[in-house]
Design a protein around this motif. Structure first.
Motif, PDB file in Angstrom:
ATOM      1  N   ALA A 273     -16.181  -4.813   2.996  1.00 33.81           N
ATOM      2  CA  ALA A 273     -15.780  -6.060   2.896  1.00 33.81           C
ATOM      3  C   ALA A 273     -15.140  -5.985   4.247  1.00 33.81           C
ATOM      4  N   ASN A 274     -14.263  -5.212   4.605  1.00 36.55           N
ATOM      5  CA  ASN A 274     -13.300  -5.230   5.773  1.00 36.55           C
ATOM      6  C   ASN A 274     -14.149  -5.425   7.121  1.00 36.55           C
TER       7      ASN A 274
ATOM      8  N   ALA B 102      -5.894   4.832   1.149  1.00 37.31           N
ATOM      9  CA  ALA B 102      -6.918   3.788   1.039  1.00 37.31           C
ATOM     10  C   ALA B 102      -6.451   2.465   1.382  1.00 37.31           C
ATOM     11  N   ALA B 103      -4.895   2.046   1.284  1.00 35.98           N
ATOM     12  CA  ALA B 103      -4.729   0.925   1.673  1.00 35.98           C
ATOM     13  C   ALA B 103      -4.334   0.963   3.464  1.00 35.98           C
ATOM     14  N   VAL B 104      -3.999   1.732   3.739  1.00 38.99           N
ATOM     15  CA  VAL B 104      -3.686   1.893   5.143  1.00 38.99           C
ATOM     16  C   VAL B 104      -5.136   2.114   6.199  1.00 38.99           C
TER      17      VAL B 104
ATOM     18  N   VAL C 287      -7.738  -9.211   5.051  1.00 38.25           N
ATOM     19  CA  VAL C 287      -7.562  -9.592   3.522  1.00 38.25           C
ATOM     20  C   VAL C 287      -8.692  -9.238   2.619  1.00 38.25           C
ATOM     21  N   ALA C 288      -9.901  -9.211   3.310  1.00 39.86           N
ATOM     22  CA  ALA C 288     -10.952  -8.924   2.473  1.00 39.86           C
ATOM     23  C   ALA C 288     -10.653  -7.430   2.004  1.00 39.86           C
ATOM     24  N   GLY C 289     -10.414  -6.601   2.938  1.00 37.22           N
ATOM     25  CA  GLY C 289     -10.367  -5.329   2.616  1.00 37.22           C
ATOM     26  C   GLY C 289      -9.315  -4.934   1.423  1.00 37.22           C
ATOM     27  N   PHE C 290      -8.018  -5.640   1.853  1.00 37.84           N
ATOM     28  CA  PHE C 290      -6.954  -5.436   1.017  1.00 37.84           C
ATOM     29  C   PHE C 290      -7.177  -6.000  -0.450  1.00 37.84           C
ATOM     30  N   LEU C 291      -8.078  -7.196  -0.648  1.00 41.33           N
ATOM     31  CA  LEU C 291      -8.231  -7.511  -2.016  1.00 41.33           C
ATOM     32  C   LEU C 291      -9.250  -6.770  -2.796  1.00 41.33           C
TER      33      LEU C 291
ATOM     34  N   GLY D 290       0.808  -1.185  -0.076  1.00 46.73           N
ATOM     35  CA  GLY D 290      -0.099   0.041   0.095  1.00 46.73           C
ATOM     36  C   GLY D 290       0.974   1.088   0.043  1.00 46.73           C
ATOM     37  N   ILE D 291       2.172   1.217   0.516  1.00 47.85           N
ATOM     38  CA  ILE D 291       2.883   2.395   0.868  1.00 47.85           C
ATOM     39  C   ILE D 291       3.652   2.733  -0.442  1.00 47.85           C
TER      40      ILE D 291
END
Lengths: 925, 124, 65
Positions: free
Chosen positions: A518-519, A430-432, A458-462, A127-128
């Motif tokens: 999702a997250n 958005a990633a963090v 994992v859900a959020g990241f996907l 993400g970074i």
């Protein structure tokens, strides 16, 4: 003048200055005199939030969207207001558990799970990366533009450059070296980087000053103040819309709201923000200044964004000059070389600050939460047996820093050119933001489980990858663009930018909505579906209830097993070195009053927990757990047992408040009882003394009476004269006994308030005269001269006549007793004194010693002890007199008599009585 | 040869009775009204027995006893304490001070005389 | 803890106030053409309210009672 070498030398000089500041701060920290232990430094270090994105990108966004750039700074302002509640809790948890990074924090919460730590690290790194690439892009673009001076040429025009001539690559490598020098010079057990924080705080000042300088230049030098700038904007048809942008240009209100939420989360969960706000924090109390200083900083750095953006738009035709570069290109166009150089240094500050902190934070995470747990699990490496692992740890971290910057550069080469600075930054935000549910849920909700957290992450990241990362790669040409336009396999519902048909939102809002759904959904649902393990339950309690327990007993309560103190010390030595390990052991021993190493430390739960916490401070909670488990034999606690311990603890907490209240009440009651008991004891002692004295006083006459009665009885042949004498003694002693008994009863009656008082108007002249004449015979027998000094008349007092007579008789017989035999003299005087009647009785006896003047009014106190002859009397006359006088509202006392007139000074007993009021009126009439 | 008895007592009427009783038994009697005088008389009169009131003015009975017991010439002197306080604690205290007997006031004249006789056997 | 709790509650209230001030519909009220002292209404509102909020936060965070 702005040749490439001038810029390069200036930049290196600036980096050298930063290094000097860091070096100085580190030295000071080693000497124990920290320079960063200040709320102002803390607030400035938080401003690492403002990166090259802020410095260059805000103007870029404002040039097209107007106020659209502001949610990124308003969000943190709103969030930081909550810090007093949220951040203080995170700080306390992190201090108590010696948390080393964000990944460590989340992993520790969910049962010190290495899997969670690894997942957080992977998400953070991926993400970074765009964000790091953004900084590289900004610095290298700035450098390239500046070297073209006085021409203004956009770097994109250069086309592809060979790798070794790419400025961005060099920037990446230089920054990597610089960060290694900053952050990993040595392995600090506490993971504090004081030098780095000092340098960051300085950089925050530099970038603010540089930005304000260019702002003032544009607003007041190029144009004629704010009014002028906005007037020109309003006059231009192309620019007018950005003055009221919300419905049109900046997208909808929903975009504004989501950007605010996004930045609220980013200020908490960007690894670099967590690093400066939590890991490097020296004192919780610094929060109260940071809460308003940091927002103030952001307000200041944004005040000139819009004028600069409008100025750029007015000055440069659209499409020729990238709006992201206005900060630099406006001074260049104005031929302000020095200002342009200052702006470049400001931008460099913003970028280097971000890169340094971010890569240090990420490298700690990579080392502690990704690499070490894997290495430690690989039995073939036999790492757990290596004597010194500090070198390995440093090596991993340095490698991670280089790798991160090279990956950042790679992203820049692959996707960087397709996006504006702000868009790249928002992808990272958005990633963090994906960490928020697990982290915030973790400190307020005990129900969150390891599986839930992992599922959420994992859900959020996907979803993030699909909706943000994928389009970025597609737009850069690395994936077929058809994926974006038609969706995978031509499925409309799966279009990455309009998932499930959700349209009309900007890309970030769209991705945030779906990833958060999702997250949070996965986190809550999976947590509730399963149940936590013993380890998770205990960590949940340590985190959520951090303010309800105190000290380090928290973790140790849950440990049971066998360990050996030397093993634990060896373990610590391998990771932090002998000196730090011994320091930690000595501190632990001191806290327990043991003289380690002379006295051995018991290898109990407390010590094991202490070592694990120390170790966690270096290699993170998850790795520390593995290492400690390798040297101790731990008996696993069942979930039931942990629940029991927690249940007890929470009951204790629940009752402790009530208990405190109760114990305070009890203390008060006890104090009262103790006082009452003391008083009773005193009274009891007084009663005992009184009884003992009374019996003594009664036994004395009884002794004589019994002795003589027996003598008279047993000796029939004593002479009549002697018989008469003996009978006389018996009679006298009997009288004495009767008098004594009467007085004791009298005193008891007065003291208990049961005495009858017959008050009437009394003329004290009469009382004195009567008493004197009643005693006349006694005076005569002893040859005592009596002198009465009575005024013509005195006003009446209200008194009991008999009692007053009793007082006078007591005082007179007292005087008789002490008068010097032969030439005795007693003088009685009566006078009025301001509403009081005063009676003095003077004798010419030995007087009363000052120390006895108060006690002679106590019961049975006779001054006789020191006299040749024991005085006659019961010892109750004066106490009774005092009671009587005081009952009438007067006072009785004794002092030395007037010396000279009658030889010895003698004593003067006096008492006063209040005069009757109406008597006074009567007098006046 | 007659036995000498010192009466150390500050209450005159008790002194009178004691004096009478002791004379009756043909003891030689001397009277002291306070502690100081008692010590002087012990020195001058060399009594065989002292009837000692516990509450003497001017010198405490403790002081008198100590002086008597410290003086080797006074080794033979018997001490009978007279006291209006009759608690066990006080009796024990008196005996510890070196008294040979402790008599509580008011006393039975017969018992007192018996006690004195017991302490002063005719044949020494 | 009393003082800390009061401070936390004041700051939470300010956060909610901020959410209100910088959001629809209040934001829409100021989304108009025109200027205040030469500054567009929307910017004047956002920066003015922002500065006021910071001042209140400083008061709430530093106040000792």
């Amino acid at each position: 003048m702005l040749q490439g070498w001038v810029i390069a030398v200036t930049s290196f000089a600036y980096l050298g200055l930063l290094f000097a500041i860091a070096y100085y701060a580190d030295k000071r920290a080693d000497a124990g005199r920290s320079v960063i232990a200040s709320p102002y430094i803390y607030s400035l270090s938080l401003a690492v939030y403002a990166t090259a994105w802020t410095f260059y990108g805000s103007v870029g966004r404002a040039a097209s969207d107007g106020v659209g750039f502001l949610p990124i700074y308003i969000g943190p302002t709103l969030m930081i207001a909550l810090w007093w509640v949220v951040m203080r809790k995170i700080l306390r948890i992190s201090k108590e558990n010696r948390i080393t990074s964000l990944a460590d924090f989340i992993a520790a919460r969910y049962g010190k799970s290495a899997l969670i730590g690894g997942a957080v690290t992977v998400i953070a790194v991926i993400g970074i990366l765009p964000y790091i690439s953004l900084q590289l892009k900004a610095v290298s673009n700035g450098f390239l533009i500046l070297t073209q001076y006085p021409e203004i040429v956009m770097p994109a025009k250069f086309g592809a450059v060979p790798l070794m001539q790419d400025t961005a690559l060099w920037v990446a490598l230089i920054l990597a070296l610089f960060t290694i020098a900053f952050g990993t010079r040595h392995l600090d057990a506490a993971e504090h980087h004081e030098g780095m924080v000092a340098a960051i705080a300085f950089e925050s000042l530099v970038k603010l000053l540089a930005f304000l300088a260019v702002g003032v230049y544009v607003t007041f030098v190029v144009y004629d103040g704010f009014g002028d700038v906005f007037e020109r904007a309003a006059a231009s048809p192309a620019l007018a819309p950005i003055l009221t942008p919300l419905e049109g240009v900046a997208g909808s209100y929903s975009s504004w709201v989501w950007l605010t939420i996004l930045s609220m989360l980013a200020i908490m969960f960007l690894p670099r923000q967590f690093q400066v706000a939590v890991i490097e924090n020296k004192d919780e109390r610094h929060l109260s200044k940071a809460i308003w200083l940091f927002p103030l900083y952001m307000l200041a750095i944004n005040a000139f964004v819009l004028p600069i953006a409008i100025g750029g738009r007015l000055q440069f035709p659209l499409g020729i000059v990238d709006a992201d570069t206005y900060v630099l290109t406006i001074p260049m166009a104005g031929r302000e070389e020095l200002l342009a150089l200052l702006v470049f240094i400001g931008g460099l500050s913003a970028a280097t600050g971000m890169v340094i902190v971010e890569t240090i934070a990420l490298s700690t995470m990579v080392c502690n939460d990704l690499v070490m747990p894997v290495l430690l699990r690989m039995k073939s490496l036999r790492l757990t047996e290596r004597p010194d692992l500090t070198g390995l740890l440093l090596g991993i971290r340095r490698g991670a820093i280089v790798l991160l910057l090279l990956l950042g550069y790679l992203y820049f080469r692959l996707a960087g050119e397709a996006y504006a600075l702000v868009s790249i930054g928002l992808i990272s935000f958005a990633a963090v933001a994906q960490f928020a549910p697990a982290a915030l849920g973790g400190i307020f909700w005990k129900g969150g489980t390891r599986r839930g957290a992992l599922a959420g992450l994992v859900a959020g990241f996907l979803v993030w990858s699909y909706a943000l990362l994928l389009p970025a790669l597609a737009r850069s040409g690395w994936l077929p663009i058809g994926l974006l336009e038609r969706g995978p396999w031509d499925i409309e519902l799966l279009k990455p930018l309009a998932l499930f048909g959700l349209q009309g939102l900007d890309q970030i809002t769209h991705a945030m909505i779906w990833s958060m759904v999702a997250n949070v959904g996965a986190y809550v649902a999976v947590s509730l579906a399963g149940s936590p393990s013993a380890e998770e339950t205990r960590q949940a309690s340590l985190f959520v209830d951090v303010f309800r327990r105190s000290g380090d007993a928290g973790g140790a309560r849950f440990w049971r097993g066998k360990a050996s103190a030397p093993d634990l010390r060896n373990l610590l030595v391998r990771f932090v070195g002998a000196e730090a390990a011994d320091g930690a052991f000595a501190a632990y021993a001191r806290a327990r009053g043991l003289a380690w190493p002379r006295e051995p430390l018991p290898a109990d739960a407390g010590l094991v927990h202490h070592v694990e916490t120390q170790l966690a401070g270096t290699i993170g909670a998850a790795s520390a757990r593995i290492m400690v488990a390798a040297v101790v034999k731990e008996e696993a606690l069942s979930l039931e047992e942990v629940r029991t311990i927690l249940g007890e603890a929470s009951q204790v907490v629940m009752y402790s408040l009530q208990l405190e209240q109760k114990s305070r009440e009890l203390e008060a009651a006890t104090a009262g009882l103790r006082a009452a008991n003391e008083r009773l004891k005193d009274l009891d002692r007084l009663k005992d003394d009184f009884l003992s004295t009374v019996t003594h006083e009664l036994r004395t006459p009884l002794t004589s009476i019994r002795a003589f009665t027996e003598i008279l009885n047993q000796e029939p042949d004593i002479g009549v004269a002697q018989r008469q004498r003996f009978l006389g003694i018996v009679t006298k002693e009997t009288e004495r006994l009767t008098r004594l008994i009467n007085q004791v009863l009298d005193l008891a009656k007065i003291e208990s308030g049961r005495a009858d008082w017959h008050e009437s108007r009394v003329d004290m002249r009469e009382v004195v005269a009567d008493a004197a004449s009643a005693m006349g015979q006694v005076f005569q027998e002893r040859g005592i001269r009596v002198e009465l000094k009575l005024p013509e008349r005195v006003r009446a007092v209200s008194a009991d006549l008999d009692r007053m007579t009793q007082v006078m008789q007591n005082l007179l017989s007292n005087a008789v007793k002490f008068c010097s035999p032969g030439d005795g003299h007693v003088e009685i005087e009566l006078c009025e004194q301001a509403g009081w009647l005063r009676v003095d009785v003077r004798d010419n006896g030995p007087g009363v010693a000052p120390r006895d003047r108060e006690v002679i009014f106590d019961k049975f106190h006779q001054v006789g002890d020191t006299l040749t002859e024991k005085p006659q009397g019961t010892g109750l006359g004066l106490p009774i007199s005092r009671h009587i006088v005081e009952h009438h509202g007067g006072r009785i006392w004794v002092q030395a008599g007037a010396p000279g007139a009658h030889g010895s000074a003698g004593a003067c007993f006096s008492f006063t009585l209040p005069l009757l009021r109406d008597a006074a009126l009567e007098e006046a009439a | 040869m007659g036995r000498r008895i010192l009466i150390a007592e500050d209450e005159p009427n008790i002194v009178t009775s004691l004096e009478f009783l002791m004379r009756k038994c043909e003891y030689e009697v001397c009277v002291a009204r306070d502690g100081e005088e008692a010590l002087e008389q012990i020195e001058a009169f060399r009594p065989h027995l002292v009837l000692l009131d516990v509450m003497l003015p001017r010198k405490s009975v403790f002081e008198v006893c100590r002086r008597v017991r410290e003086d080797p010439r006074c080794e033979a002197i018997r001490i009978v304490m007279l006291s209006a306080r009759g608690r066990d604690k006080e009796i024990a205290k008196g005996l510890a001070l070196g008294a040979d007997a402790y008599v509580t006031k008011p006393f039975s004249t017969r018992d007192l005389v018996a006690k004195v006789r017991e302490l002063l056997p005719e044949s020494v | 803890m009393g003082e800390f709790e009061t401070r936390g509650q004041r700051l939470i209230a300010l956060c909610l106030l901020g959410c209100l001030l910088f959001n629809y519909p209040i934001l829409a009220i100021f989304n108009l053409p025109g200027t205040v002292l030469g500054i567009p209404v929307l910017y004047a509102w956002v920066f003015g309210a922002w500065a006021a909020l910071i001042a209140l936060m400083a008061w709430a965070a530093e106040r000792k009672d």
